[in-house]
Design a protein around this motif. Structure first.
Motif, PDB file in Angstrom:
ATOM      1  N   PHE A 129       0.820  -1.205   0.000  1.00 56.02           N
ATOM      2  CA  PHE A 129       0.000   0.000   0.000  1.00 56.02           C
ATOM      3  C   PHE A 129       0.857   1.260   0.000  1.00 56.02           C
ATOM      4  N   ILE A 132       1.842   1.811  -3.540  1.00 52.29           N
ATOM      5  CA  ILE A 132       0.735   2.360  -4.330  1.00 52.29           C
ATOM      6  C   ILE A 132       0.523   3.840  -3.993  1.00 52.29           C
ATOM      7  N   GLU A 136       1.125   7.787  -6.275  1.00 54.41           N
ATOM      8  CA  GLU A 136       0.163   8.874  -6.454  1.00 54.41           C
ATOM      9  C   GLU A 136       0.831  10.244  -6.340  1.00 54.41           C
ATOM     10  N   TRP A 236      -9.245   4.535  -4.439  1.00 57.07           N
ATOM     11  CA  TRP A 236      -9.461   3.149  -4.010  1.00 57.07           C
ATOM     12  C   TRP A 236      -9.868   2.260  -5.169  1.00 57.07           C
ATOM     13  N   MET A 239      -7.002   1.510  -7.272  1.00 55.81           N
ATOM     14  CA  MET A 239      -6.122   0.531  -6.636  1.00 55.81           C
ATOM     15  C   MET A 239      -6.671  -0.879  -6.809  1.00 55.81           C
ATOM     16  N   SER A 243      -4.124  -1.368  -9.958  1.00 53.57           N
ATOM     17  CA  SER A 243      -2.830  -1.614  -9.318  1.00 53.57           C
ATOM     18  C   SER A 243      -2.734  -3.029  -8.762  1.00 53.57           C
TER      19      SER A 243
END
Lengths: 330, 365
Positions: A129, A132, A136, A236, A239, A243
């Motif tokens: 996380f 990820i 951003e 979200w 993701m 991702s």
């Protein structure tokens, strides 16, 4: 021309079989054009075969002598008394029985299990996380964060540093606990209940594979994210739909490594808590106990314990593969 | 005011100004094409419109709403990319429903109904449950089109959607895009570097170069009356011939001298030629405006001959070193051989004149 000749299997086989004596000694005129060699089409094929063998041989021998042979011998040894000064006696499952009955073995497996679960839950998923989230950020920030977060640190140096930080009298964590948070003095590594948790905590900070996630994320075409943004997807949803599916195979692979790594934990707990895994073996993992057995020259018992650990690790990996099938799309 | 408007956009990428004061207006229901060579700023413009890039200056107004500062997801646009932008981990249905599910507000039944309807129209119904990675390029692009189709967007954007497709698929998707456009009746901005595509699809076409709109108009307008030398040299295949010339005016008749050849000019040029310094002009001669002449026209050595269906493209090298493209459509040229000398004269009414200093077209009275 030359390439097509090299891949003709029939021509590769014939000369190699006809002149077996030449195979090891004379690799042929190296680098010479095919036209200069006498039979023309035969030489490159044979040389290729010899070279292939020569190049793979060292690796094969190394793997055989340092990988498969010890593994098989350890397995064989576990069924003997593994005596050093006299002929080895076959003892059947005696060692396995002894290890099975040893309460310290049961304890070390419990310790290893708790350690594995803690370390997977606390350290395995966070970097995914974080990676990820990092993606951003703006490019400049990404570069700085990568540098800071993945700074190559010496394992031993940081381990020693953590030993100081965990020190119950003058460690940094104690200072934070008592002076900053106003708690009563904490035992940290000295508590049998807490020691495993504190052993896992440094792993949250030091996590190299995060770089692998970031590299994978960076390889995702920007158009996926852009299309999703225009479609109205927020962070979200991007993701979950882009991702994570892309990271799946990597996560699966690294999870196997993480499981194998924690079931075989040895160096870090040893340096942090001593060879005994104090207090009272509360931090003594299976491999640490195995090492203790070796030091007591109980080779047969040690190999039997090793086989037990191997079977359990293998089972975990097989289960993991079942639940975490590779994404067929990537 | 509904529609889509882009006002004075500026976007700098490092030292390079990718978009330099670009602006245009698209009416409700209009199919608007941004046409230009690669690197001209057309794709950057589209990315600013949809919000993937922020402009350094200028505004984007969609359906009367200034969206310049909004993130892409709050702009309510449908977009189709050159690389499809589909999600390989999902099936066709999931991909087409993605936007509706992301935005929320619609029931599952409604989403299903819309996706199935779009799939039916695009011939994707048998593929709804298959992973997008199993589909061909053309089918994938139709899925991307379907994803835009199911939405009620305020405007639809296309970024070279046909570039990755083979010619046959291109026609199919082209028709699908136009059908969808007619259906939605919303402003559409379509970016391409392909003139045929631009002219076949666009109600109006904007020729973009060096970050600026060079000219906006329907296809014939751009081809027959280019606003400047760039448009003249860009539009058409082959494009208009641009040759340096000198004006000759003996008071009663107006003519232009191109490489020793005098060509009479209609009187309607007189007004704008009056202010021209030194009588220097650039003469634009459309390739189709030439006739084979007896020997008093422009002469050139034939450099190559391309016999196409219904037309023959001949390239001439003049003694002055200029290249001249000539298109014959009636078979009047007969058998031509490379290396021969050909003499041609242009229909003077088709000639266009440009000011070499400003590169702008001169106007007729």
């Amino acid at each position: 021309m030359a390439a097509s000749q090299q891949h003709t299997p029939v021509e590769e086989e014939a000369p190699a079989a006809a002149r077996p004596g030449e195979r090891e000694t004379a690799p042929g005129p190296a680098g010479g054009p095919p036209a200069s060699t006498k039979p023309g089409t035969q030489k490159p094929g044979r040389r290729r075969r010899v070279e292939t063998t020569l190049f793979t041989l060292p690796a094969f021998l190394f793997q055989l002598s340092w990988g498969w042979y010890p593994m098989i011998m350890a397995f064989v040894l576990s069924f003997t008394d593994a005596a050093l000064r006299r002929p080895v006696q076959f003892t059947g499952l005696e060692s396995y029985q002894r290890i099975w009955d040893d309460p310290l073995v049961a304890q070390s497996f419990r310790v290893t299990a708790v350690y594995t679960v803690l370390s997977i839950t606390l350290t395995f998923f966070i970097p995914i996380f974080v990676a990820i989230l990092l993606m951003e950020m703006s490019r400049r920030h990404i570069r700085w964060m990568m540098l800071l977060w993945f700074l190559p640190l010496s394992g031993v140096a940081s381990t020693v540093l953590f030993r100081y930080m965990f020190n119950a009298q003058y460690g940094l964590f104690q200072w934070v606990a008592t002076k900053v948070l106003g708690l009563p003095p904490q035992p940290f590594l000295n508590s049998a209940d807490q020691v495993l948790f504190w052993l896992v905590v440094p792993g949250i900070l030091f996590f190299g594979p995060g770089l692998i996630y970031m590299a994978t994320l960076q390889s995702i075409p920007a158009s996926y994210f852009e299309a999703a943004e225009i479609e109205g997807a927020g962070f979200w949803r991007k993701m979950w739909t882009i991702s994570l599916p892309r990271l799946r195979p990597i996560i699966s692979m690294l999870l196997i490594f993480a499981i194998i790594g924690s079931t075989q934990a040895f160096e870090f707990p040893t340096i942090m808590t001593g060879a005994e895994g104090s207090p009272g073996g509360a931090a003594r993992t299976v491999v640490m106990y195995l090492f203790q057995l070796l030091q007591q020259l109980r080779y047969a018992d040690a190999t039997a314990l090793g086989v037990y650990l191997f079977v359990i690790t293998m089972t975990l990996v097989v289960i993991q593969r079942r639940f975490f099938r590779e994404d067929p799309d990537t | 005011m509904p529609g889509l408007e882009v006002r004075d956009l500026v976007k700098r990428l490092g030292d390079h100004t990718a978009v330099d004061g670009l602006g245009f207006q698209v009416e409700e229901g209009e199919f608007f094409v941004l046409l230009g060579p690669s690197g001209c700023g057309k794709s950057t413009t589209l990315r600013i419109v949809c919000g993937l890039e922020q402009p350094d200056a200028g505004r984007v107004v969609v359906a009367g709403r200034d969206v310049t500062a909004l993130p892409p997801r709050e702009r309510n646009l449908g977009m189709v990319f050159q690389e499809y932008g589909l999600y390989p981990s999902m099936d066709v249905f999931g991909n087409m429903a993605y936007g509706l599910q992301a935005q929320g507000g619609l029931s599952e039944d409604e989403i299903r109904r819309r996706v199935e309807e779009a799939a039916e129209r695009l011939g994707l119904t048998p593929h709804l449950a298959s992973p997008v990675t199993d589909l061909s390029g053309g089918e994938q692009q139709r899925v991307a089109l379907g994803r835009a189709m199911v939405k009620d967007a305020d405007a639809y954007l296309y970024d070279e959607p046909l570039s990755n497709l083979d010619p046959k698929m291109r026609h199919r998707v082209r028709r699908d895009i136009l059908a969808m456009h007619r259906d939605k009746g919303k402003p559409t901005v379509y970016v391409t570097h392909d003139q045929t595509e631009a002219f076949a699809m666009g109600d109006r076409v904007a020729v973009v170069a060096r970050g600026k709109v060079q000219q906006i108009g329907p296809a014939t307008e751009l081809a027959e009356n280019p606003a400047n030398m760039f448009v003249a040299s860009f539009i058409g295949s082959p494009p208009m011939n641009l040759l340096p010339g000198r004006i000759r005016d003996n008071g009663s008749a107006l003519s232009v001298e191109v490489e020793d050849t005098l060509m009479e000019l209609p009187e309607h040029w007189r007004g704008s030629l009056a202010g021209l310094a030194g009588g220097q002009v650039v003469v634009g001669l459309p390739p189709g405006s030439f006739r084979i002449s007896a020997g008093n026209g422009l002469k050139g050595e034939i450099a190559d001959v391309e016999a196409l269906i219904g037309e023959t493209v001949v390239r001439l090298r003049t003694p002055g070193g200029a290249e001249l493209s000539v298109v014959f459509r009636d078979g009047e040229e007969g058998q031509l051989r490379v290396g021969e000398t050909l003499s041609v004269s242009a229909v003077s009414n088709d000639a266009r004149l440009f000011d070499p200093a400003t590169e702008r077209a001169l106007t007729r009275d």
